[in-house]
Design an enzyme around this catalytic site. Structure first.
Site, PDB file in Angstrom:
ATOM      1  N   ILE A 157      10.434   5.847   2.867  1.00 53.53           N
ATOM      2  CA  ILE A 157       9.008   6.159   2.778  1.00 53.53           C
ATOM      3  C   ILE A 157       8.561   6.903   4.032  1.00 53.53           C
ATOM      4  O   ILE A 157       7.802   7.877   3.965  1.00 53.53           O
ATOM      5  CB  ILE A 157       8.183   4.885   2.571  1.00 53.53           C
ATOM      6  CG1 ILE A 157       8.595   4.192   1.275  1.00 53.53           C
ATOM      7  CG2 ILE A 157       6.695   5.217   2.539  1.00 53.53           C
ATOM      8  CD1 ILE A 157       7.964   2.825   1.071  1.00 53.53           C
ATOM      9  N   ARG A 238       3.029  -4.229   6.196  1.00 50.35           N
ATOM     10  CA  ARG A 238       2.580  -5.573   5.844  1.00 50.35           C
ATOM     11  C   ARG A 238       1.556  -6.002   6.886  1.00 50.35           C
ATOM     12  O   ARG A 238       1.646  -5.624   8.058  1.00 50.35           O
ATOM     13  CB  ARG A 238       3.752  -6.563   5.833  1.00 50.35           C
ATOM     14  CG  ARG A 238       4.713  -6.399   4.660  1.00 50.35           C
ATOM     15  CD  ARG A 238       4.052  -6.790   3.350  1.00 50.35           C
ATOM     16  NE  ARG A 238       4.989  -6.786   2.229  1.00 50.35           N
ATOM     17  CZ  ARG A 238       5.240  -5.741   1.462  1.00 50.35           C
ATOM     18  NH1 ARG A 238       4.649  -4.586   1.732  1.00 50.35           N
ATOM     19  NH2 ARG A 238       6.081  -5.832   0.446  1.00 50.35           N
ATOM     20  N   GLU A 267      -4.503 -11.866   2.386  1.00 51.58           N
ATOM     21  CA  GLU A 267      -4.816 -11.065   1.199  1.00 51.58           C
ATOM     22  C   GLU A 267      -5.052 -11.977   0.004  1.00 51.58           C
ATOM     23  O   GLU A 267      -4.247 -12.874  -0.246  1.00 51.58           O
ATOM     24  CB  GLU A 267      -3.671 -10.088   0.898  1.00 51.58           C
ATOM     25  CG  GLU A 267      -3.494  -9.049   1.990  1.00 51.58           C
ATOM     26  CD  GLU A 267      -2.383  -8.042   1.703  1.00 51.58           C
ATOM     27  OE1 GLU A 267      -1.709  -8.170   0.647  1.00 51.58           O
ATOM     28  OE2 GLU A 267      -2.176  -7.143   2.524  1.00 51.58           O
ATOM     29  N   HIS A 286      -4.162  -3.137  -0.790  1.00 51.45           N
ATOM     30  CA  HIS A 286      -2.701  -3.204  -0.938  1.00 51.45           C
ATOM     31  C   HIS A 286      -2.261  -2.476  -2.212  1.00 51.45           C
ATOM     32  O   HIS A 286      -1.648  -3.049  -3.122  1.00 51.45           O
ATOM     33  CB  HIS A 286      -2.226  -4.657  -0.959  1.00 51.45           C
ATOM     34  CG  HIS A 286      -0.786  -4.800  -0.534  1.00 51.45           C
ATOM     35  ND1 HIS A 286      -0.305  -5.897   0.135  1.00 51.45           N
ATOM     36  CD2 HIS A 286       0.291  -3.969  -0.702  1.00 51.45           C
ATOM     37  CE1 HIS A 286       0.992  -5.769   0.366  1.00 51.45           C
ATOM     38  NE2 HIS A 286       1.365  -4.592  -0.133  1.00 51.45           N
TER      39      HIS A 286
END
Length: 320
Positions: A157, A238, A267, A286
């Site tokens: 990524i 994260r 979260e 998220h």
């Protein structure tokens, strides 16, 4: 008899059709996430569980004595208690690869949104305040093109984000990673820096590391103080990879210019979190992989990993 599988969230029809060939499966179809107490009841006699982010702990495994496989609908697997799963001979898999470009799109979207104050000024216009502005100053943002982007964590990524920055926006791209990436350096022209140098030199600092014992809380008070006062911090990894309170203090004390966050320590994020009241902070819930095409591809990969493990084959994406 076919092995029993429980899927803790809705998945696409293609993945259902694939599972149906090999498994007796049930899916949680409700709009809201399944509560833990209900999940423990559903998995009491299953051989496999397909889930996203649910903590796989000793307590959960005690409620699922037949469980052999947990197939994560995620590239991350920090929700797995690896030692417990190994001790109980429970296989764990993830879904890497299919979400790389999608997450990179979001990361770059956050860079643009924070630099050009898109979310903030969207609300400004919708609140009818445009005609109350004096001159252009209330609208001033930061250039992204030709700026310096520092990426912490140069996995697949990270490389996709670097490609967008370098080739699409003519940015100087720096990276910090556990291991150097000579091929990426040659192909993209990105430059390796130690963490301190990257933090000092970057206009945009993007955190893209997995959550491990080594990366937990890796960006805190010391690291924020090293950044430029004009820097924007972006986290798409994260929430636990940063000290969130240190970020709040850095923003309140104007040690950095702004932030864009797709992940949080808690979260869903607490509605009283000070970050939600800061106009120079862009927040998303998220959603790194949340496009229809990508979530469907993840579901298929999770289904194939599950079937492989339950039929005695080696899953392509085994992590435990």
């Amino acid at each position: 008899m076919k092995p029993k599988v429980y899927v803790s969230q809705p998945i696409c029809q293609e993945a259902r059709d694939y599972l149906a060939q090999y498994c007796d499966f049930k899916v949680w179809e409700q709009g809201e996430p399944i509560k833990r107490e209900e999940l423990l009841k559903k998995i009491a006699d299953v051989d496999g569980l397909i889930t996203s982010g649910r903590r796989i702990t000793e307590n959960l495994l005690n409620h699922a004595p037949k469980l052999k496989v947990v197939s994560n609908l995620s590239v991350g697997y920090n929700n797995f208690d690896l030692e417990v799963m190994k001790k109980r001979n429970v296989i764990g898999t993830n879904t890497p690869g299919v979400l790389d470009e999608t997450v990179a799109d979001l990361a770059f979207g956050l860079i643009l949104a924070s630099a050009r104050r898109i979310a903030e000024l969207d609300q400004f216009v919708k609140a009818g305040k445009w005609d109350q502005a004096s001159g252009d100053e209330p609208f001033i943002g930061m250039d992204v093109h030709s700026a310096t982007l520092g990426i912490i964590g140069m996995g697949r990524i990270g490389e996709a984000i670097a490609r967008r920055g370098k080739l699409g926006f003519n940015m100087d791209v720096l990276y910090y990673n556990r291991n150097r990436k000579p091929e990426a350096e040659e192909e993209l022209g990105v430059e390796y820096r130690d963490l301190e140098s990257l933090l000092k030199q970057s206009d945009f600092v993007l955190l893209m590391t997995p959550l491990t014992p080594e990366t937990e809380g890796m960006i805190g008070e010391k690291e924020f103080k090293l950044m430029k006062k004009s820097a924007i911090f972006i986290n798409v990894s994260r929430g636990q990879t940063i000290d969130e309170q240190a970020l709040i203090q850095a923003l309140e004390n104007k040690e950095i210019h702004g932030a864009a966050l797709d992940v949080f320590e808690q979260e869903p994020v607490n509605k009283d979190n000070p970050l939600l009241k800061m106009p120079n902070v862009v927040t998303t819930p998220h959603i790194g992989s949340a496009t229809r095409k990508t979530t469907d591809a993840m579901a298929m990969k999770a289904a194939k990993n599950m079937v492989a493990a339950l039929t005695g084959e080696e899953p392509e994406n085994r992590v435990v």
